[in-house]
Design a protein around this motif. Sequence first.
Motif, mmCIF file in Angstrom:
data_model
loop_
_atom_site.group_PDB
_atom_site.id
_atom_site.type_symbol
_atom_site.label_atom_id
_atom_site.label_comp_id
_atom_site.label_asym_id
_atom_site.label_seq_id
_atom_site.Cartn_x
_atom_site.Cartn_y
_atom_site.Cartn_z
ATOM 1 N N MET A 1 -37.936 61.315 -5.378
ATOM 2 C CA MET A 1 -37.351 60.384 -6.314
ATOM 3 C C MET A 1 -38.404 59.913 -7.328
ATOM 4 N N ILE A 2 -39.290 58.982 -6.931
ATOM 5 C CA ILE A 2 -40.358 58.542 -7.829
ATOM 6 C C ILE A 2 -41.682 59.077 -7.290
ATOM 7 N N HIS A 3 -42.424 59.732 -8.151
ATOM 8 C CA HIS A 3 -43.736 60.234 -7.767
ATOM 9 C C HIS A 3 -44.782 59.126 -7.885
ATOM 10 N N HIS A 4 -44.801 58.436 -9.037
ATOM 11 C CA HIS A 4 -45.687 57.296 -9.235
ATOM 12 C C HIS A 4 -45.206 56.491 -10.445
ATOM 13 N N ILE A 5 -45.764 55.279 -10.587
ATOM 14 C CA ILE A 5 -45.414 54.402 -11.706
ATOM 15 C C ILE A 5 -46.705 53.907 -12.347
ATOM 16 N N ASN A 6 -46.818 54.121 -13.670
ATOM 17 C CA ASN A 6 -47.977 53.655 -14.426
ATOM 18 C C ASN A 6 -47.610 52.418 -15.237
ATOM 19 N N PHE A 7 -48.530 51.474 -15.291
ATOM 20 C CA PHE A 7 -48.375 50.262 -16.093
ATOM 21 C C PHE A 7 -49.541 50.201 -17.064
ATOM 22 N N ARG A 8 -49.253 49.764 -18.307
ATOM 23 C CA ARG A 8 -50.313 49.616 -19.304
ATOM 24 C C ARG A 8 -49.975 48.427 -20.189
ATOM 25 N N VAL A 9 -50.995 47.624 -20.445
ATOM 26 C CA VAL A 9 -50.840 46.476 -21.345
ATOM 27 C C VAL A 9 -52.124 46.341 -22.151
ATOM 28 N N ILE A 10 -51.961 46.008 -23.415
ATOM 29 C CA ILE A 10 -53.107 45.886 -24.310
ATOM 30 C C ILE A 10 -53.350 44.411 -24.613
ATOM 31 N N ALA A 11 -54.622 44.013 -24.488
ATOM 32 C CA ALA A 11 -55.031 42.642 -24.819
ATOM 33 C C ALA A 11 -55.878 42.696 -26.079
ATOM 34 N N HIS A 12 -55.378 42.111 -27.142
ATOM 35 C CA HIS A 12 -56.106 42.060 -28.402
ATOM 36 C C HIS A 12 -57.107 40.910 -28.375
ATOM 37 N N ALA A 13 -58.021 40.913 -29.328
ATOM 38 C CA ALA A 13 -59.105 39.916 -29.377
ATOM 39 C C ALA A 13 -58.578 38.489 -29.450
ATOM 40 N N THR A 14 -57.415 38.309 -30.034
ATOM 41 C CA THR A 14 -56.858 36.960 -30.196
ATOM 42 C C THR A 14 -56.115 36.469 -28.957
ATOM 43 N N ASP A 97 -39.330 65.498 -21.304
ATOM 44 C CA ASP A 97 -39.245 66.811 -20.661
ATOM 45 C C ASP A 97 -40.159 66.945 -19.449
ATOM 46 N N GLU A 98 -41.144 66.059 -19.351
ATOM 47 C CA GLU A 98 -42.044 66.064 -18.191
ATOM 48 C C GLU A 98 -41.545 65.142 -17.080
ATOM 49 N N LEU A 99 -40.330 64.618 -17.255
ATOM 50 C CA LEU A 99 -39.651 63.736 -16.298
ATOM 51 C C LEU A 99 -40.323 62.369 -16.177
ATOM 52 N N ASN A 100 -40.884 61.903 -17.276
ATOM 53 C CA ASN A 100 -41.405 60.536 -17.361
ATOM 54 C C ASN A 100 -40.320 59.669 -17.970
ATOM 55 N N PHE A 101 -40.038 58.548 -17.316
ATOM 56 C CA PHE A 101 -39.056 57.592 -17.813
ATOM 57 C C PHE A 101 -39.817 56.364 -18.306
ATOM 58 N N TYR A 102 -39.605 56.012 -19.588
ATOM 59 C CA TYR A 102 -40.378 54.960 -20.245
ATOM 60 C C TYR A 102 -39.570 53.689 -20.443
ATOM 61 N N MET A 103 -40.223 52.552 -20.166
ATOM 62 C CA MET A 103 -39.635 51.239 -20.418
ATOM 63 C C MET A 103 -40.723 50.329 -20.981
ATOM 64 N N ARG A 104 -40.298 49.333 -21.754
ATOM 65 C CA ARG A 104 -41.206 48.312 -22.271
ATOM 66 C C ARG A 104 -40.627 46.947 -21.948
ATOM 67 N N PHE A 105 -41.510 46.057 -21.513
ATOM 68 C CA PHE A 105 -41.104 44.702 -21.191
ATOM 69 C C PHE A 105 -41.994 43.723 -21.947
ATOM 70 N N SER A 106 -41.409 42.614 -22.344
ATOM 71 C CA SER A 106 -42.128 41.599 -23.106
ATOM 72 C C SER A 106 -43.327 41.075 -22.322
ATOM 73 N N LYS A 107 -44.480 41.154 -22.949
ATOM 74 C CA LYS A 107 -45.711 40.668 -22.334
ATOM 75 C C LYS A 107 -45.656 39.154 -22.166
ATOM 76 N N GLN A 108 -45.160 38.446 -23.176
ATOM 77 C CA GLN A 108 -45.089 36.991 -23.117
ATOM 78 C C GLN A 108 -44.113 36.529 -22.036
ATOM 79 N N ALA A 109 -42.960 37.183 -21.954
ATOM 80 C CA ALA A 109 -41.982 36.823 -20.923
ATOM 81 C C ALA A 109 -42.555 37.081 -19.530
ATOM 82 N N LYS A 129 -42.739 58.254 -13.233
ATOM 83 C CA LYS A 129 -42.719 59.712 -13.084
ATOM 84 C C LYS A 129 -41.672 60.072 -12.034
ATOM 85 N N ILE A 130 -40.618 60.757 -12.487
ATOM 86 C CA ILE A 130 -39.528 61.159 -11.605
ATOM 87 C C ILE A 130 -39.870 62.510 -10.986
ATOM 88 N N GLU A 131 -39.485 62.661 -9.749
ATOM 89 C CA GLU A 131 -39.825 63.849 -8.991
ATOM 90 C C GLU A 131 -38.542 64.604 -8.635
#
Length: 151
Positions: A1-14, A97-109, A129-131
């Motif tokens: 079902m799910i192979h793995h889940i990656n999370f990424r968030v960017i913090a700017h200087a401000t 096509d590589e079976l990656n499912f993408y979502m974005r969630f509000s950083k502030q929320a 990553k869907i398997e």
Amino acid sequence: MIHHINFRVIAHATEDLSGVDSALDFFLAPCLSPKEDLCDLKETIETEGHFGNPIHVKTAVLKKKGACSKFVQFFKENISEEDLETLREQMPERLDDELNFYMRFSKQAAAAGKLKFTESSDAVFVRVKIETYPKSWEKAGPIVEELFGRK
């Protein structure tokens, strides 16, 4: 079902780094067992923007099946009906096509303890990553629908 889940968030200087950490922790904490430490999952890369401004890229990966299942449960318990409907409508475009499912969630929320779907680039990016065996977009679609298309 799910192979793995990656999370990424960017913090700017401000931005306050602790707030960005809180946003990432909002997603990770419900997925860990009592023995696991959040710090062991997270990695920070320091880089520079176009004008030399400091940028921190914070990432984490859930690899264990139990942790991935807990994320799905967390998602289902916290997503609003409105956001779920938006995501349902966009599911085919969010599965590559590589079976990656993408979502974005509000950083502030997320920093405030709320799950809110967003189209903004100022977000917590989640790549699931869907398997399937054999690898098949047609088989992955129903899996994504089952995992993220309903409460």
